[in-house]
Design a protein around this motif. Structure first.
Motif, mmCIF file in Angstrom:
data_model
loop_
_atom_site.group_PDB
_atom_site.id
_atom_site.type_symbol
_atom_site.label_atom_id
_atom_site.label_comp_id
_atom_site.label_asym_id
_atom_site.label_seq_id
_atom_site.Cartn_x
_atom_site.Cartn_y
_atom_site.Cartn_z
ATOM 1 N N GLU A 46 0.830 -1.203 0.000
ATOM 2 C CA GLU A 46 0.000 0.000 0.000
ATOM 3 C C GLU A 46 0.862 1.249 0.000
ATOM 4 N N VAL A 47 0.322 2.307 -0.598
ATOM 5 C CA VAL A 47 0.988 3.611 -0.649
ATOM 6 C C VAL A 47 0.027 4.642 -0.082
ATOM 7 N N PHE A 48 0.567 5.530 0.751
ATOM 8 C CA PHE A 48 -0.216 6.609 1.352
ATOM 9 C C PHE A 48 0.409 7.932 0.944
ATOM 10 N N ALA A 49 -0.418 8.857 0.461
ATOM 11 C CA ALA A 49 0.034 10.201 0.107
ATOM 12 C C ALA A 49 -0.769 11.183 0.945
ATOM 13 N N CYS A 50 -0.080 11.958 1.762
ATOM 14 C CA CYS A 50 -0.747 12.973 2.569
ATOM 15 C C CYS A 50 -0.821 14.247 1.729
ATOM 16 N N LEU A 51 -2.027 14.636 1.359
ATOM 17 C CA LEU A 51 -2.223 15.785 0.474
ATOM 18 C C LEU A 51 -2.392 17.088 1.245
ATOM 19 N N GLU A 52 -3.017 17.013 2.417
ATOM 20 C CA GLU A 52 -3.216 18.197 3.259
ATOM 21 C C GLU A 52 -3.111 17.778 4.723
ATOM 22 N N ALA A 59 0.555 4.051 12.124
ATOM 23 C CA ALA A 59 1.057 3.104 13.118
ATOM 24 C C ALA A 59 1.338 1.820 12.350
ATOM 25 N N LEU A 60 2.616 1.471 12.202
ATOM 26 C CA LEU A 60 3.024 0.361 11.341
ATOM 27 C C LEU A 60 3.608 -0.783 12.158
ATOM 28 N N GLY A 61 3.104 -1.994 11.916
ATOM 29 C CA GLY A 61 3.659 -3.186 12.535
ATOM 30 C C GLY A 61 3.150 -3.443 13.933
ATOM 31 N N ASP A 62 3.734 -4.490 14.556
ATOM 32 C CA ASP A 62 3.371 -4.885 15.900
ATOM 33 C C ASP A 62 4.635 -5.310 16.630
ATOM 34 N N PRO A 63 5.140 -4.523 17.582
ATOM 35 C CA PRO A 63 4.531 -3.311 18.126
ATOM 36 C C PRO A 63 4.603 -2.178 17.111
ATOM 37 N N PRO A 64 3.669 -1.229 17.200
ATOM 38 C CA PRO A 64 3.588 -0.190 16.183
ATOM 39 C C PRO A 64 4.743 0.809 16.229
ATOM 40 N N GLU A 65 5.240 1.120 15.047
ATOM 41 C CA GLU A 65 6.193 2.211 14.858
ATOM 42 C C GLU A 65 5.393 3.383 14.314
ATOM 43 N N PHE A 77 4.913 10.883 1.143
ATOM 44 C CA PHE A 77 4.432 9.579 0.719
ATOM 45 C C PHE A 77 5.042 8.515 1.618
ATOM 46 N N ALA A 78 4.327 7.396 1.777
ATOM 47 C CA ALA A 78 4.884 6.243 2.485
ATOM 48 C C ALA A 78 4.441 4.984 1.753
ATOM 49 N N ARG A 79 5.379 4.048 1.569
ATOM 50 C CA ARG A 79 5.062 2.735 1.012
ATOM 51 C C ARG A 79 5.121 1.731 2.144
ATOM 52 N N VAL A 80 4.077 0.906 2.246
ATOM 53 C CA VAL A 80 3.999 -0.079 3.313
ATOM 54 C C VAL A 80 3.974 -1.465 2.673
ATOM 55 N N GLY A 81 4.918 -2.303 3.077
ATOM 56 C CA GLY A 81 5.066 -3.631 2.480
ATOM 57 C C GLY A 81 3.942 -4.592 2.832
ATOM 58 N N THR A 82 3.838 -5.617 2.037
ATOM 59 C CA THR A 82 2.847 -6.671 2.219
ATOM 60 C C THR A 82 2.950 -7.281 3.607
ATOM 61 N N GLY A 83 1.809 -7.476 4.248
ATOM 62 C CA GLY A 83 1.762 -8.136 5.542
ATOM 63 C C GLY A 83 1.996 -7.238 6.744
ATOM 64 N N GLU A 132 0.955 -4.624 9.466
ATOM 65 C CA GLU A 132 -0.258 -4.079 10.067
ATOM 66 C C GLU A 132 -0.197 -2.561 9.978
ATOM 67 N N ILE A 133 -1.333 -1.934 9.627
ATOM 68 C CA ILE A 133 -1.377 -0.482 9.409
ATOM 69 C C ILE A 133 -2.579 0.098 10.146
ATOM 70 N N GLN A 134 -2.356 1.219 10.824
ATOM 71 C CA GLN A 134 -3.459 2.026 11.332
ATOM 72 C C GLN A 134 -3.172 3.462 10.931
ATOM 73 N N VAL A 135 -4.143 4.100 10.267
ATOM 74 C CA VAL A 135 -3.992 5.490 9.829
ATOM 75 C C VAL A 135 -4.699 6.367 10.846
ATOM 76 N N ARG A 136 -3.989 7.383 11.330
ATOM 77 C CA ARG A 136 -4.536 8.248 12.375
ATOM 78 C C ARG A 136 -4.316 9.718 12.023
ATOM 79 N N ASN A 137 -5.229 10.548 12.492
ATOM 80 C CA ASN A 137 -5.043 11.996 12.427
ATOM 81 C C ASN A 137 -4.958 12.476 13.868
ATOM 82 N N GLU A 138 -3.748 12.704 14.332
ATOM 83 C CA GLU A 138 -3.524 13.139 15.708
ATOM 84 C C GLU A 138 -3.224 14.633 15.789
#
Length: 70
Positions: A3-9, A15-21, A30-36, A38-44
């Motif tokens: 998966e690829v994430f692009a923050c536009l605004e 939060a990537l992996g377990d334990p989360p980074e 942009f961020a590329r996240v490899g197969t397998g 764990e991903i959580q997208v947050r707006n903090e």
């Protein structure tokens, strides 16, 4: 699924992996996240954010809604 994430605004946090980074993406990043991974997208940030996310190859029925991290 990769998966690829692009923050536009604004700013989002991934939060990537377990334990989360925690990875902060400001607008224009942009961020590329490899197969397998764990991903959580947050707006903090307390402000609105706009993110575009896409993945390949197409996979359906494997998403899971997770509880918020502490």
């Amino acid at each position: 699924q990769e998966e690829v994430f692009a923050c536009l605004e604004g700013t989002i946090t991934l939060a990537l992996g377990d334990p989360p980074e925690m990875v902060e993406l400001p607008a224009g990043s942009f961020a590329r996240v490899g197969t397998g991974t764990e991903i959580q997208v947050r707006n903090e940030s307390g402000a609105e954010a706009l993110v575009l996310a896409w993945g390949a190859p197409a996979v359906t029925g494997e998403a899971e809604i997770l509880d918020d991290l502490p």
